[in-house]
Design a protein around this motif. Structure first.
Motif, mmCIF file in Angstrom:
data_model
loop_
_atom_site.group_PDB
_atom_site.id
_atom_site.type_symbol
_atom_site.label_atom_id
_atom_site.label_comp_id
_atom_site.label_asym_id
_atom_site.label_seq_id
_atom_site.Cartn_x
_atom_site.Cartn_y
_atom_site.Cartn_z
ATOM 1 N N SER A 28 0.830 -1.213 0.000
ATOM 2 C CA SER A 28 0.000 0.000 0.000
ATOM 3 C C SER A 28 0.862 1.260 0.000
ATOM 4 N N LEU A 29 2.014 1.193 0.658
ATOM 5 C CA LEU A 29 2.905 2.362 0.681
ATOM 6 C C LEU A 29 3.562 2.570 -0.684
ATOM 7 N N HIS A 30 3.828 1.469 -1.395
ATOM 8 C CA HIS A 30 4.307 1.604 -2.780
ATOM 9 C C HIS A 30 3.235 2.316 -3.610
ATOM 10 N N ILE A 31 1.985 1.884 -3.424
ATOM 11 C CA ILE A 31 0.879 2.472 -4.195
ATOM 12 C C ILE A 31 0.728 3.959 -3.855
ATOM 13 N N LEU A 32 0.844 4.282 -2.567
ATOM 14 C CA LEU A 32 0.739 5.683 -2.139
ATOM 15 C C LEU A 32 1.857 6.513 -2.773
ATOM 16 N N ASP A 33 3.057 5.991 -2.732
ATOM 17 C CA ASP A 33 4.221 6.695 -3.256
ATOM 18 C C ASP A 33 4.057 6.992 -4.748
ATOM 19 N N ILE A 34 3.681 5.964 -5.499
ATOM 20 C CA ILE A 34 3.564 6.136 -6.949
ATOM 21 C C ILE A 34 2.308 6.946 -7.294
ATOM 22 N N GLY A 35 1.247 6.742 -6.507
ATOM 23 C CA GLY A 35 0.019 7.516 -6.713
ATOM 24 C C GLY A 35 0.252 9.010 -6.519
ATOM 25 N N MET A 36 1.102 9.356 -5.563
ATOM 26 C CA MET A 36 1.419 10.775 -5.345
ATOM 27 C C MET A 36 2.138 11.359 -6.563
ATOM 28 N N ASN A 37 2.936 10.522 -7.225
ATOM 29 C CA ASN A 37 3.584 10.971 -8.470
ATOM 30 C C ASN A 37 2.529 11.340 -9.511
ATOM 31 N N SER A 38 1.465 10.501 -9.586
ATOM 32 C CA SER A 38 0.400 10.755 -10.559
ATOM 33 C C SER A 38 -0.257 12.103 -10.276
ATOM 34 N N LEU A 39 -0.514 12.370 -8.989
ATOM 35 C CA LEU A 39 -1.140 13.647 -8.631
ATOM 36 C C LEU A 39 -0.209 14.804 -8.994
ATOM 37 N N ALA A 40 1.087 14.621 -8.710
ATOM 38 C CA ALA A 40 2.064 15.668 -9.035
ATOM 39 C C ALA A 40 2.165 15.879 -10.538
ATOM 40 N N ALA A 41 1.830 14.823 -11.300
ATOM 41 C CA ALA A 41 1.900 14.914 -12.771
ATOM 42 C C ALA A 41 0.596 15.466 -13.359
ATOM 43 N N GLY A 42 -0.272 15.990 -12.485
ATOM 44 C CA GLY A 42 -1.487 16.650 -12.958
ATOM 45 C C GLY A 42 -2.610 15.721 -13.353
ATOM 46 N N ALA A 43 -2.609 14.487 -12.836
ATOM 47 C CA ALA A 43 -3.673 13.538 -13.205
ATOM 48 C C ALA A 43 -5.024 14.029 -12.696
ATOM 49 N N ARG A 44 -6.066 13.784 -13.504
ATOM 50 C CA ARG A 44 -7.436 14.060 -13.077
ATOM 51 C C ARG A 44 -8.148 12.754 -12.759
ATOM 52 N N LYS A 45 -7.539 11.647 -13.204
ATOM 53 C CA LYS A 45 -8.094 10.329 -12.924
ATOM 54 C C LYS A 45 -6.937 9.376 -12.623
ATOM 55 N N LEU A 46 -7.083 8.662 -11.520
ATOM 56 C CA LEU A 46 -6.048 7.684 -11.143
ATOM 57 C C LEU A 46 -6.745 6.373 -10.811
ATOM 58 N N GLU A 47 -6.471 5.361 -11.612
ATOM 59 C CA GLU A 47 -7.079 4.046 -11.368
ATOM 60 C C GLU A 47 -6.043 3.116 -10.757
ATOM 61 N N VAL A 48 -6.374 2.608 -9.585
ATOM 62 C CA VAL A 48 -5.487 1.655 -8.909
ATOM 63 C C VAL A 48 -6.165 0.290 -8.954
ATOM 64 N N ALA A 49 -5.488 -0.697 -9.508
ATOM 65 C CA ALA A 49 -6.043 -2.053 -9.532
ATOM 66 C C ALA A 49 -5.151 -2.972 -8.713
ATOM 67 N N VAL A 50 -5.769 -3.745 -7.840
ATOM 68 C CA VAL A 50 -5.041 -4.760 -7.075
ATOM 69 C C VAL A 50 -5.748 -6.090 -7.338
ATOM 70 N N ILE A 51 -5.049 -7.012 -7.958
ATOM 71 C CA ILE A 51 -5.667 -8.283 -8.353
ATOM 72 C C ILE A 51 -4.898 -9.439 -7.725
ATOM 73 N N GLU A 52 -5.602 -10.219 -6.926
ATOM 74 C CA GLU A 52 -4.983 -11.391 -6.311
ATOM 75 C C GLU A 52 -5.607 -12.644 -6.908
ATOM 76 N N ASN A 53 -4.752 -13.551 -7.369
ATOM 77 C CA ASN A 53 -5.244 -14.805 -7.928
ATOM 78 C C ASN A 53 -4.516 -15.949 -7.218
ATOM 79 N N THR A 54 -5.199 -16.588 -6.296
ATOM 80 C CA THR A 54 -4.524 -17.620 -5.485
ATOM 81 C C THR A 54 -4.219 -18.869 -6.322
ATOM 82 N N LYS A 55 -5.096 -19.185 -7.280
ATOM 83 C CA LYS A 55 -4.887 -20.383 -8.096
ATOM 84 C C LYS A 55 -3.618 -20.245 -8.935
ATOM 85 N N ARG A 56 -3.454 -19.092 -9.550
ATOM 86 C CA ARG A 56 -2.258 -18.860 -10.383
ATOM 87 C C ARG A 56 -1.091 -18.312 -9.571
ATOM 88 N N ASP A 57 -1.344 -18.012 -8.318
ATOM 89 C CA ASP A 57 -0.311 -17.505 -7.415
ATOM 90 C C ASP A 57 0.291 -16.185 -7.902
#
Lengths: 116, 164
Positions: free
Chosen positions: B6-35
């Motif tokens: 989550s801290l990685h996501i926060l760090d990189i997400g802040m870059n997006s805001l600094a880059a003037g983003a108006r939309k930021l989509e964060v996807a977190v996908i966990e697949n236990t079968k495929r590991d």
């Protein structure tokens, strides 16, 4: 407040059976910090310390530069890639390696008089 | 490498805001079968040209000789975490077309940091009222979606109300 005592890194090399990956002749350190989490080092390490870690990724060099850490000691026999050594030389960060664990290395550094 | 993903996501997400983003989509996908665990951040910020992107990935954001200072390490840290945990890392970016960062890792890798407090991360990123921060979270068959603009009155409706 008295400034921290500094030690010539070269004089501590035998104590930790260190192998030098870069030239360490002029380096002085004021203490030691042990951590394998880069964000922890960014948050808590003091400038001027020797940083002991198992991490050999190139990010270590960038973190050392950011925190004014002059030297990194890779413990447990970890060796950096040639590319990492080259980056360290360019950035002026000294790299050493020891077969000792971080705990054993810290003990020997302490016995040598490094108490910060 | 940081303590929580989550801290990685926060760090990189802040870059997006600094880059003037108006939309930021964060996807977190966990697949236990495929590991697999996949993290993707997509923004519509100013983006980077190929040279700048390479400089960021090579830690050369500051090209001064000797000691490097004040360099952004967010992407480099996530790349290290991905590769350490048996995954891959990719950044796609073009000037004016935003940036997409995709990091994958083995879900069961012993060194994989925990996801951590994703709620706080998304809430912090959502503090900017003019940016739509979205979270798409999928864990096997379960999905969760959040948008910071949900429930907010749309611009046209507000105009209509003002006219009444």
């Amino acid at each position: 407040m008295t400034p921290p005592t500094s030690f010539k890194l070269k004089t501590l090399v035998p104590a930790v059976k260190a192998e030098l990956f870069t030239d360490a002749s002029e380096c002085e350190i004021t203490g030691c910090y042990i951590s394998d989490l880069l964000s922890d080092v960014l948050a808590h390490a003091k400038p001027g310390v020797l940083w002991a870690t198992v991490q050999t990724h190139r990010n270590v060099i960038s973190v050392a530069c950011t925190k004014d850490i002059p030297a990194v000691l890779f413990v447990c026999g970890r060796k950096p890639e040639a590319e990492v050594i080259k980056e360290a030389e360019e950035a002026g960060v000294i790299l050493l390696g020891t077969p000792l664990t971080a705990f054993a290395a810290a003990g020997r550094l302490w016995e040598s008089g490094l108490h910060e | 490498m940081l303590e929580e993903l989550s801290l990685h996501i926060l760090d990189i997400g802040m870059n997006s805001l600094a880059a003037g983003a108006r939309k930021l989509e964060v996807a977190v996908i966990e697949n236990t079968k495929r590991d697999w665990l996949i993290i993707r951040l997509r923004d519509d910020g100013q983006g980077m040209d190929a040279e700048t992107l390479q400089d960021v990935l090579d830690h050369r954001a500051s090209s001064k000789k000797g000691r490097k200072k004040n360099i952004g390490l967010g992407l480099a840290f996530l790349q290290q975490t991905s590769e350490m945990c048996g995954g891959t890392f990719h950044v796609a970016s073009r000037p004016g077309q935003g940036t997409t960062v995709t990091a994958s890792m083995r879900l069961s890798h012993i060194d994989r940091p925990p996801l951590g407090n994703i709620n706080s991360t998304i809430l912090t990123l959502s503090a900017r009222a003019d940016v739509d921060v979205q979270l798409h979270y999928r864990s096997d068959d379960q999905t969760f979606h959040f948008s910071s603009q949900e429930g907010k009155p749309h611009e046209p409706r507000r105009t209509q109300e003002a006219q009444r």
